[in-house]
Design a protein around this motif. Structure first.
Motif, PDB file in Angstrom:
ATOM      1  N   ASP A 158       0.839  -1.199   0.000  1.00  0.00           N
ATOM      2  CA  ASP A 158       0.000   0.000   0.000  1.00  0.00           C
ATOM      3  C   ASP A 158       0.875   1.250   0.000  1.00  0.00           C
ATOM      4  N   PRO A 186       1.765 -13.280   0.773  1.00  0.00           N
ATOM      5  CA  PRO A 186       0.889 -14.174  -0.009  1.00  0.00           C
ATOM      6  C   PRO A 186       1.476 -14.545  -1.366  1.00  0.00           C
ATOM      7  N   GLN A 255      -2.173 -20.447   4.182  1.00  0.00           N
ATOM      8  CA  GLN A 255      -3.433 -20.164   4.874  1.00  0.00           C
ATOM      9  C   GLN A 255      -3.196 -19.821   6.343  1.00  0.00           C
ATOM     10  N   THR A 258      -0.881 -16.255   6.259  1.00  0.00           N
ATOM     11  CA  THR A 258      -1.541 -15.090   5.637  1.00  0.00           C
ATOM     12  C   THR A 258      -3.040 -15.329   5.509  1.00  0.00           C
ATOM     13  N   PRO A 259      -3.748 -15.430   6.636  1.00  0.00           N
ATOM     14  CA  PRO A 259      -5.197 -15.687   6.548  1.00  0.00           C
ATOM     15  C   PRO A 259      -5.958 -14.538   5.889  1.00  0.00           C
ATOM     16  N   TRP A 260      -5.390 -13.313   5.924  1.00  0.00           N
ATOM     17  CA  TRP A 260      -6.086 -12.169   5.345  1.00  0.00           C
ATOM     18  C   TRP A 260      -6.131 -12.232   3.813  1.00  0.00           C
ATOM     19  N   SER A 261      -5.283 -13.086   3.206  1.00  0.00           N
ATOM     20  CA  SER A 261      -5.222 -13.134   1.744  1.00  0.00           C
ATOM     21  C   SER A 261      -6.305 -14.008   1.136  1.00  0.00           C
ATOM     22  N   ARG A 262      -6.996 -14.785   1.973  1.00  0.00           N
ATOM     23  CA  ARG A 262      -8.036 -15.672   1.461  1.00  0.00           C
ATOM     24  C   ARG A 262      -9.288 -14.874   1.120  1.00  0.00           C
TER      25      ARG A 262
END
Length: 266
Positions: A158, A186, A255, A258-262
């Motif tokens: 970002d 990710p 997974q 990087t759970p936020w990438s799912r």
């Protein structure tokens, strides 16, 4: 009326069952009696299972183990160099063209062309030792994918977060550590996931050039020369299973880390 949705594991089991049934059907009909000598080119699934039982665990442990060793070494070297060069591009943007040219060249060079040259340089290994040719080709096979995946991930950071680090006096190295690496995780893990089967395949191909006496490559060559189709298929399926397990491991790791990438949906 809501549609019935099967879980991913059920779809995988169902798909595997369909493939095995199709394989069995073709083996006893269309490809029955097709092959050199008295051996069928495509054995039935029970024939492959019986060959697995005949060969035993020790056969696969010796041959798969040495290939896994070569693939793991190549995986570590190839990906470490790829991640290092991706970081260099972020720190020195002008180097991106050179790095991408090198990565593209490694991707475009046919392994069958470079394999004999690597063998001449690395030489034949001692009996029972990993092949340097197989390690090099395993590293080469996963280098391009990881470079591209890491660069795309590092560039996905970002811009507002990067500006905040810059406002507080942070350097490009600080941006890399604090922002870009988190954003790139990710993409890097996905690249590593793809690199696992690529490295394993590169190691197997390297064994065909490396003059080794153990490994998936020489074991499959011996089975082909002996017209032992069930063993050829058994070795191929075992190799595929190992590659799939490595692929699934990094998928699970991605997974967890990087759970936020799912992606999610309602």
């Amino acid at each position: 009326m809501s549609r019935l949705r099967l879980p991913a594991w059920a779809i995988g089991v169902l798909g595997t069952g369909v493939l095995v049934a199709l394989w069995w059907l073709l083996a006893v009909t269309l490809f029955s009696g097709v092959g050199a000598g008295n051996a069928d080119a495509i054995p039935t699934p029970p024939e492959v299972v019986r060959q697995w039982a005949t060969d035993g665990w020790s056969f696969y442990r010796r041959n798969v183990g040495i290939t896994l060793d070569e693939a793991a070494r190549g995986f570590l070297w190839g990906n470490a160099l790829a991640l290092l060069l991706a970081a260099v591009v972020l720190l020195v943007p002008r180097s991106e063209g050179l790095v991408m040219q090198v990565a593209t060249i490694t991707y475009c060079i046919p392994i069958v062309a470079i394999g004999p040259l690597v063998l001449i340089i690395a030489g034949a290994p001692d009996p029972g030792d990993p092949s340097g040719t197989a390690v090099f080709l395993a590293a080469l096979s996963c280098f391009f994918t990881t470079v591209v995946g890491a660069l795309l991930g590092l560039k996905a950071a970002d811009q507002a977060a990067l500006d905040v680090v810059s406002v507080y006096g942070g350097t490009r190295l600080t941006q890399l550590r604090k922002v870009r690496l988190v954003a790139a995780l990710p993409g890097i893990l996905n690249a590593l996931q793809i690199a696992v089967p690529a490295a394993f395949l590169g190691a197997v191909l390297g064994e065909y050039f490396g003059k080794v006496d153990l490994g998936i490559g020489p074991a499959m060559t011996a089975a082909q020369q002996g017209l032992n189709a069930p063993r050829v298929w058994g070795i191929a399926l075992a190799s595929g299973a190992v590659a799939i397990l490595g692929f699934a491991f990094f998928g699970l790791l991605a997974q967890l880390i990087t759970p936020w990438s799912r992606g999610g949906g309602r």
